[in-house]
Structure formats: C-alpha cells, structure tokens
Write an enzyme that holds these catalytic residues in place. Structure first.
Site: not given
Length: 598
Positions: A439-440
């Site tokens: 998620e980054g």
C-alpha cells in the site's frame, strides 16, 4: 498468558490523545457514549482473543495452499470468518442503506486493530473488502451498488485491489492490462496482476475484484487508467451468483511472513471470456482507486501497532517468567526474572511507547476522517480534512517502520529462544515486515508528505500542526508537574527542529525537488516521531488531571510514565534526524556511480 486486547489503553488514547469527542460533536451518530465504545471493543476483543489469536501460529505453520485452481486457507479460518460476518463486524462503519450499522470509521478501525493483533494473516484481508466497498460507494453505478454493496458490506462477499503487474509495481503508469468494450455495458478484461492479497480463497461465496486496466483509446500514463469491477463468479440482474468468470489463479507467493494470507498471481481473460463493468468514468481509475488506497494505508498502519501490541505482551510475559542472572554485583543466589534487569525494562518501555505512539497517530488520523465527513460546519470539515491529509502518510509509515523495531526487541528480550520458531516471537517480525512495503512503501509516503501535503498552502498543514502542538508544549512546561514539564520541554525542542526542517523542505521542493526528495524519508521519520510525542503528550496531560482527582491513579500514572519515557528517550531521535533531512543531494552519488554497480 493468552493475548488480551488492550481495551482500556485503546479507549484512553481514543478519548485523550485523538479527541474522539470531536466525532461525537458532529451529531452524526446517535450514541457514541464511552459505555457503547467499551462494549463494542470488549466484544471485538473476545473474538480477537478467543477465536482469532489461537489461529495465528497455525496460520504461520499451515498457510494458504493452491489446489486445482482454488485457494484453501488455514484450517479454522473459514469458521472464524463466519463468526466475524455473523457478528456484523464488517458492516460496522457502513451506511444502513446497504446493511451497515451507521457507526464511525474510527470504531471500525479499532475493531480491525483488535482482529489484526489476534491473527494478522486472516484479518488483513478484511481491509480489502471494506476498501472495495468504499470505492463502490464513491464511484460505483446504481446497478453496481445494488448488486454488490449489500454483500460486500456484510462480508458475505469479499473484495480485492488489483493494481500491480509484472512490469509495473508502484509505477502504475506502466499498466498494460486491457479492457475492450463489448457493447452491452460490459468489458472484456485481459492481463496479469501480481501481489493480489486474498486474490482467491474459500472464505466467501464470491470475490469482487477491482481491476485497473486500459481502454483501447486510453492516453499514456496514469491518465489513461480505468477501474473495472470483475467478480470471480458472474452476477445476474437479481444479484444471484452464476457461472465462473474467466479469472485464473496462476500461483500464490512463498513469503517471508503472513503465510496464512494468500498473495496471488492472477490472470484475467486467458480464454477471452473475462467480463467486468466500468467503475466511475473512463480514464479516472486511479482517482477512484485512491479512495480504496487511502483507506488501505490507514488500515496497514493499524496492522503495525496491532502486531506491535501483541509482540509487546508476549515479551512482557516472557520477561516475568524467565529467570536469568542476578542483580548487578550479586555473585550468588537464585536467578531473578529478567524483567528486573534495567535493560530489559528499557526494551519493554520502548516497545510500549512506540506502539502507543503509532496507535495515537492512527486514531487521530481516522478521527479527522470522520469529522471531515460528518461535521455540519464547513470550516470544521475543512480543517479536519487538512489534518487527515497530513496524518495519512504518517499514520501509514510511522507504525509500520516502528513495528520492525518493536518486534525485533521482542525477539531480543526472548534471547536465544526468540530466534527459535517455537516461541512465536519471530513470527511477529516476519508477519509485520511487509507493512512498510505494501500500500505504498515508506519512500512513497515520504514523497506524498513533502510533495503533495507540504505543497498544500506552502506548508500550511504542517505549520498548523506545529502551532497546535507548541501551545500544548507550553502548557505542559508551565504546569508545575515534574513529569509533564519534562514532556513539554522535550516536545518544544522537537517542534523547533521540525519547524526548521519544514521551512527547508518547503523551499527545497519549490526550488530543487531532487534536493528535497533526498531528505524526504528522514523528514517523514522526524515528523512521525514528533506527532507521536504530541499525541502521547496530550494523553499525559489528561492522565495527570485524572490522577490528581483520584481516579484510578496507578493506571493514569502509568500513562504519564509512557509519555515521559517517549519524550525523554525516543523523541530526541527527531532532532537527531535534522542533519539527514537538510544534507542535500550532494551527499548522494549519481545513479551511475560504481558504488551501485552490480
């Protein structure tokens, strides 16, 4: 001692660090009394402690498997998931229009925290389902909402996020998955997606994949991406599940941790018979997906402090039970529990303080989200939205970076036994390592912070935060309370340093972005340490007042002790990061340096 959800600590930080009263004051929710919140968390804790937690070790030793194109989860997962759905837990934070319970997202996140601490490999998949539902709420058609949202809200069906491809990890501009319009409102989807958490499993009747793909006339780059809803099983106009869609599970990844969570390589349209429907407008897929991605980033940060809590509890139990050595200078006599050694207690306090700091940031972030979405006052919504924007990269990055230290210390406290799998201490480290990546990555969160968030009003979001925190630091310093005074002085020092680096970073990003980006990750770390110190300081201020009134004095003194330990031992790390933030690009060799050659 089995794991116990720390309901009292959670509720204390919710009220006194994150200011949950701000959500109550929106008037959007009928009953958010402390008794209700405690009841919800207590019941969620029972599910986490008694049902999920016993599955954690099994999930590591007997993980997901792929057989004949179908993924099967760890024995016990399916039954635990059914209890989760039947309890209505997935529906907690959603609108009653689609079967939800009209509760704030803050409360839903805290339930998610409890379940992640119980068994991360199982609970992490829930955020994909709730995230998919949020994306459809924001961008889905009336038909998509009618057919899919009730089942996603209840958890009877699951959701996934399909972004990455073999040639495109975080760089979504390189996506090649294709979507061809059929002419009847459907699209044929063709391509391969990788790293799809819970891309297939046996927990639900259907799985709703949100897939990023390109239409035939799509422009290059991220502006040419659209989002499609592609169910595992086709759904007719009455919402009935029909035949299998052309979605194939190629493999599931062998991973460092989270063995119970199936991470899939997925192929769409191998037989040219994979159909999906467009979500939102053409070429706005990335914008629509960001609803799900931002929700997932806060959820992943929650995974960090959830696992940190469980690692801390296990280490504390071991430290009380393990006799080893004697007091310094004592040559003989019985061994003492290692918790009596100062270094062990220091390690335990570091674990506790970092976990609570991450939790407080996460709670403050989701409280801001709820206020931004529900306050009747426009100015209040605007200010809350700005705070949410600022805290999102911090609430993702700080707990997920710190959990690696926390779980590492958990292993260290166990000594040699921590390196032996049978104690379970190492599993927490392995399971949580991915949280700073998916998620980054932390680097991506840093770019978001210095590029986008500091770019909003030339640093306004950061300066507003610093000004608010400086007022608290001054109040603490002038309180006449020994512990609070120390917290205030250390917080003020850290804030002065953050103000200095914020001015530097705003100017650098405007004049020479490469210079700014060189220090972006240290700046993110610095801001995270300061934010953690600020929210713990808020909780200490409240705890001092409660202790003075005679209300559960030992507990509230403990809350002050955690904040003071953090301020005196961990918050100084923020000031120590200043040279790394402002060092500039000249300290980095060029990309073609022989130092980086293979």
């Amino acid at each position: 001692m089995p794991y116990q959800t720390p309901v009292k600590d959670m509720q204390f930080l919710l009220n006194h660090a994150a200011n949950f009263d701000a959500v109550r004051e929106t008037g959007a929710f009928e009953d958010l009394s402390s008794d209700l919140v405690e009841a919800v968390l207590t019941e969620a804790g029972k599910l986490a402690d008694n049902v999920f937690a016993p599955l954690n070790w099994d999930s590591d030793q007997n993980g997901a498997r792929l057989e004949n194109g179908q993924v099967y989860t760890t024995p016990g997962f399916k039954e635990a998931y059914q209890q989760y759905v039947e309890g209505g837990w997935n529906a907690l934070g959603f609108s009653s229009e689609f079967g939800g319970q009209d509760m704030p997202q803050t409360l839903a996140l805290m339930v998610f925290e409890a379940l992640c601490a119980g068994c991360l490999s199982l609970a992490m998949g829930f955020s994909l389902t709730t995230g998919a539902a949020k994306a459809l709420f924001a961008s889905g058609t009336d038909e998509q909402k009618k057919l899919f949202l009730p089942k996603l809200v209840s958890g009877e069906w699951a959701g996934t996020m399909n972004l990455s491809e073999p040639q495109a990890g975080s760089d979504l501009a390189n996506i090649k998955c294709k979507a061809e319009p059929v002419g009847d409102g459907r699209y044929k989807i063709k391509g391969t997606k990788i790293w799809i958490s819970y891309g297939d499993h046996d927990l639900t009747e259907n799985i709703c994949h949100l897939v990023l793909a390109r239409l035939p006339d799509a422009p290059e780059g991220t502006r040419g991406i659209s989002m499609f809803l592609v169910p595992k099983y086709r759904v007719d106009e009455d919402g009935n599940v029909g035949e299998r869609n052309d979605v194939t599970i190629v493999s599931i990844e062998e991973k460092l941790g989270q063995h119970g969570s199936p991470t899939c390589v997925m192929s769409y349209g191998e037989q040219d018979e994979c159909f999906g429907t467009l979500v939102g407008k053409e070429h706005e897929g990335l914008k629509n997906m960001f609803v799900m991605m931002n929700a997932a980033r806060i959820d992943v940060g929650t995974q960090g402090y959830a696992v940190g809590e469980r690692s801390f509890q296990k280490a504390a139990e071991y430290a009380h039970d393990r006799p080893q050595g004697r007091e310094y200078g004592v040559k003989s006599g019985p061994a003492i529990p290692i918790v009596q050694h100062p270094d062990v207690r220091r390690n335990l306090m570091t674990m506790k303080a970092l976990t609570d700091a991450g939790r407080a940031i996460g709670y403050a972030s989701i409280v801001a989200y709820d206020v931004a979405h529900h306050s009747p006052d426009e100015e209040t919504r605007r200010a809350a939205k700005e705070r949410e924007e600022l805290l999102t990269p911090l609430s993702k990055a700080f707990p997920t970076e710190r959990v690696m230290e926390v779980t590492n210390l958990g292993i260290q406290i166990h000594g040699g036994m921590g390196f032996v799998e049978e104690t379970g201490a190492a599993q927490f480290f392995r399971d949580s390592r991915i949280s700073a990546i998916y998620e980054g990555t932390t680097g991506i969160q840093a770019i978001d912070l210095v590029g986008r968030k500091l770019g909003m009003g030339a640093g306004k979001l950061a300066y507003d935060f610093i000004e608010e925190a400086e007022a608290l630091a001054a109040a603490l310093s002038g309180s006449g309370h020994d512990g609070l005074g120390s917290i205030g002085e250390n917080l003020q020092t850290a804030l002065s340093g953050l103000k200095e680096t914020t001015r530097y970073m705003v100017a650098a990003m405007a004049e020479d972005p490469e210079t700014g980006l060189t220090g972006a990750t240290p700046y993110l770390d610095q801001f995270g340490y300061v934010a953690g110190g600020y929210y713990l300081a808020r909780s200490a201020f409240a705890a001092a007042g409660l202790a003075a009134s005679g209300e559960d004095e030992p507990y509230h003194q403990g809350r002050i002790d955690v904040a003071r330990f953090y301020a005196e031992n961990l918050l100084p790390r923020a000031t120590g990061l200043i040279p790394s933030v402002i060092a500039g690009k000249s300290t980095l060799p060029s990309a073609d340096s022989q130092l980086f050659s293979a």
